[in-house]
Design a protein around this motif. Sequence first.
Motif, PDB file in Angstrom:
ATOM      1  N   ASP A 194      25.937   5.503  16.027  1.00  0.00           N
ATOM      2  CA  ASP A 194      25.010   4.328  16.053  1.00  0.00           C
ATOM      3  C   ASP A 194      23.627   4.589  15.883  1.00  0.00           C
ATOM      4  O   ASP A 194      22.844   3.903  16.391  1.00  0.00           O
ATOM      5  CB  ASP A 194      25.533   3.514  17.008  1.00  0.00           C
ATOM      6  N   LEU A 195      23.297   5.606  15.115  1.00  0.00           N
ATOM      7  CA  LEU A 195      21.766   5.897  14.918  1.00  0.00           C
ATOM      8  C   LEU A 195      20.979   4.979  14.255  1.00  0.00           C
ATOM      9  O   LEU A 195      19.822   4.728  14.616  1.00  0.00           O
ATOM     10  CB  LEU A 195      21.593   7.378  14.334  1.00  0.00           C
ATOM     11  N   THR A 196      21.579   4.289  13.429  1.00  0.00           N
ATOM     12  CA  THR A 196      20.978   3.146  12.433  1.00  0.00           C
ATOM     13  C   THR A 196      20.531   1.909  13.615  1.00  0.00           C
ATOM     14  O   THR A 196      19.367   1.612  13.366  1.00  0.00           O
ATOM     15  CB  THR A 196      21.899   2.786  11.582  1.00  0.00           C
ATOM     16  N   ARG A 197      21.435   1.698  14.424  1.00  0.00           N
ATOM     17  CA  ARG A 197      20.779   0.734  15.448  1.00  0.00           C
ATOM     18  C   ARG A 197      19.676   1.190  16.302  1.00  0.00           C
ATOM     19  O   ARG A 197      18.834   0.553  16.567  1.00  0.00           O
ATOM     20  CB  ARG A 197      22.346   0.282  16.454  1.00  0.00           C
ATOM     21  N   THR A 198      19.722   2.540  16.697  1.00  0.00           N
ATOM     22  CA  THR A 198      18.715   2.989  17.408  1.00  0.00           C
ATOM     23  C   THR A 198      17.301   3.062  16.702  1.00  0.00           C
ATOM     24  O   THR A 198      16.429   2.428  17.037  1.00  0.00           O
ATOM     25  CB  THR A 198      18.927   4.542  17.900  1.00  0.00           C
ATOM     26  N   LEU A 199      17.456   3.206  15.360  1.00  0.00           N
ATOM     27  CA  LEU A 199      16.313   3.390  14.577  1.00  0.00           C
ATOM     28  C   LEU A 199      16.008   1.959  14.377  1.00  0.00           C
ATOM     29  O   LEU A 199      14.442   1.411  14.395  1.00  0.00           O
ATOM     30  CB  LEU A 199      16.464   3.970  13.452  1.00  0.00           C
ATOM     31  N   ARG A 200      16.643   0.839  14.433  1.00  0.00           N
ATOM     32  CA  ARG A 200      16.193  -0.497  14.112  1.00  0.00           C
ATOM     33  C   ARG A 200      15.560  -0.836  15.216  1.00  0.00           C
ATOM     34  O   ARG A 200      14.525  -1.644  15.231  1.00  0.00           O
ATOM     35  CB  ARG A 200      17.475  -1.573  14.001  1.00  0.00           C
ATOM     36  N   SER A 219      18.031   7.998  29.399  1.00  0.00           N
ATOM     37  CA  SER A 219      16.928   8.298  29.759  1.00  0.00           C
ATOM     38  C   SER A 219      15.966   8.729  28.463  1.00  0.00           C
ATOM     39  O   SER A 219      16.507   8.977  27.482  1.00  0.00           O
ATOM     40  CB  SER A 219      17.388   9.993  30.434  1.00  0.00           C
ATOM     41  N   ARG A 220      14.517   8.906  28.926  1.00  0.00           N
ATOM     42  CA  ARG A 220      13.646   9.307  27.712  1.00  0.00           C
ATOM     43  C   ARG A 220      14.060  10.683  27.121  1.00  0.00           C
ATOM     44  O   ARG A 220      13.949  10.535  25.761  1.00  0.00           O
ATOM     45  CB  ARG A 220      12.174   9.469  28.452  1.00  0.00           C
ATOM     46  N   PRO A 221      14.286  11.792  27.717  1.00  0.00           N
ATOM     47  CA  PRO A 221      14.642  12.943  27.014  1.00  0.00           C
ATOM     48  C   PRO A 221      15.975  12.753  25.989  1.00  0.00           C
ATOM     49  O   PRO A 221      15.967  13.168  24.861  1.00  0.00           O
ATOM     50  CB  PRO A 221      15.182  13.914  28.152  1.00  0.00           C
ATOM     51  N   THR A 222      16.924  12.080  26.470  1.00  0.00           N
ATOM     52  CA  THR A 222      18.077  11.689  25.719  1.00  0.00           C
ATOM     53  C   THR A 222      17.461  10.787  24.507  1.00  0.00           C
ATOM     54  O   THR A 222      17.798  11.083  23.209  1.00  0.00           O
ATOM     55  CB  THR A 222      19.048  10.903  26.373  1.00  0.00           C
ATOM     56  N   LEU A 227      15.773  10.371  18.341  1.00  0.00           N
ATOM     57  CA  LEU A 227      14.841   9.893  17.549  1.00  0.00           C
ATOM     58  C   LEU A 227      14.741  11.237  16.624  1.00  0.00           C
ATOM     59  O   LEU A 227      14.381  11.218  15.374  1.00  0.00           O
ATOM     60  CB  LEU A 227      13.659   9.375  18.346  1.00  0.00           C
ATOM     61  N   ALA A 228      14.671  12.452  17.435  1.00  0.00           N
ATOM     62  CA  ALA A 228      14.289  13.602  16.613  1.00  0.00           C
ATOM     63  C   ALA A 228      15.605  14.008  15.471  1.00  0.00           C
ATOM     64  O   ALA A 228      15.344  14.332  14.555  1.00  0.00           O
ATOM     65  CB  ALA A 228      14.235  15.025  17.563  1.00  0.00           C
ATOM     66  N   ARG A 229      16.770  13.628  15.956  1.00  0.00           N
ATOM     67  CA  ARG A 229      17.926  13.532  15.054  1.00  0.00           C
ATOM     68  C   ARG A 229      17.764  12.866  13.892  1.00  0.00           C
ATOM     69  O   ARG A 229      18.195  13.094  12.880  1.00  0.00           O
ATOM     70  CB  ARG A 229      19.396  13.638  15.925  1.00  0.00           C
ATOM     71  N   ILE A 230      17.248  11.550  14.219  1.00  0.00           N
ATOM     72  CA  ILE A 230      17.091  10.490  12.992  1.00  0.00           C
ATOM     73  C   ILE A 230      16.016  11.180  12.022  1.00  0.00           C
ATOM     74  O   ILE A 230      16.498  11.063  11.017  1.00  0.00           O
ATOM     75  CB  ILE A 230      16.743   9.326  13.772  1.00  0.00           C
ATOM     76  N   GLU A 235      14.537  13.249   7.164  1.00  0.00           N
ATOM     77  CA  GLU A 235      13.473  13.983   6.653  1.00  0.00           C
ATOM     78  C   GLU A 235      12.257  13.217   6.642  1.00  0.00           C
ATOM     79  O   GLU A 235      11.563  13.097   5.558  1.00  0.00           O
ATOM     80  CB  GLU A 235      13.761  14.538   5.122  1.00  0.00           C
ATOM     81  N   VAL A 236      12.010  12.549   7.849  1.00  0.00           N
ATOM     82  CA  VAL A 236      10.689  11.486   7.733  1.00  0.00           C
ATOM     83  C   VAL A 236       9.998  11.860   9.137  1.00  0.00           C
ATOM     84  O   VAL A 236      10.533  12.469  10.182  1.00  0.00           O
ATOM     85  CB  VAL A 236      10.962  10.229   7.693  1.00  0.00           C
ATOM     86  N   ASP A 237       8.917  11.576   9.378  1.00  0.00           N
ATOM     87  CA  ASP A 237       8.237  11.809  10.480  1.00  0.00           C
ATOM     88  C   ASP A 237       8.050  10.265  11.184  1.00  0.00           C
ATOM     89  O   ASP A 237       7.311   9.292  10.540  1.00  0.00           O
ATOM     90  CB  ASP A 237       6.743  12.165  10.231  1.00  0.00           C
ATOM     91  N   LEU A 238       8.847   9.876  12.103  1.00  0.00           N
ATOM     92  CA  LEU A 238       8.822   8.818  12.699  1.00  0.00           C
ATOM     93  C   LEU A 238       7.545   8.290  13.660  1.00  0.00           C
ATOM     94  O   LEU A 238       7.319   7.214  13.789  1.00  0.00           O
ATOM     95  CB  LEU A 238       9.912   8.541  13.801  1.00  0.00           C
TER      96      LEU A 238
END
Length: 263
Positions: A194-200, A219-222, A227-230, A235-238
């Motif tokens: 559910d990475l799309t939800r995280t991105l949203r 946790s913040r590390p998680t 976010l790094a995986r997204i 292939e973007v810089d968030l």
Amino acid sequence: MDHAGVAVVVGPAPRVAALGLARRAVYVPLAVEVAAAAESDPLAGQRRTAGIVDAVTHGLGLAKVTALVATEPGDRVSLIVALPRAGDPDEALAAACAAMLGEVRRVDGVRGVVIGAGTISETLLDTAYGLPHAAHVAEVALSLRTSASRPFYRSGDVRLRGLLSLIRAEPGVQRFAETELSALLRYDIRHDADLTRTLRQFLDLAGNKTELARRLGISRPTLYERLARIARILEVDLDDGESRTSLHTALLIRDLTASPGQG
């Protein structure tokens, strides 16, 4: 039908005539947009529409304002509301809208309701011309993902989503959204993620990682790993402002395309 000083006109649009409207008033076009459970029985749908109109007119009566009211397809109700010239018209409008919303929410089958407003005018003709704009604002407002409750919405409240709703069917707009998001959507399907939800949520919070970690209960590390995986998948810089804007726009387009007006 006359109810609490409200002229109810059944049809596609109200006639521009001062039927029961208060004199020495200013006027505002409104659209009440409703999200409701689907009805397979046409008679049940008609009863619900009648219930919504009754709720609208009762709310206007509680607020002691007069209006022309017309039913529209899809449980939408259009109004021309007369407001007193004395005092702040927006305060009187907010009170009337709050009363209508409270009554419509009590109607069986109603899941959500918003009110779109056009520009206040001194003539009925100009106000009638503003009804389509009020309807557009209401349709877009119903799709907003927000916990904030407003008695009514104007065009400034729907902003980018309002613009996108006008062009969402354009092939180029659809291709843009697909290009921006397809890799992440495919990843979520393949990996039951559910990475799309995280991105949203990341974009909705303007990149506030501390608040996002709190909301997701991780946790913040998680969160950083997620976010790094997204970023790798897309292939973007968030951290890049233009990338965030593009992705957020694509998500809005997807929302509007998947369920326009239903949010």
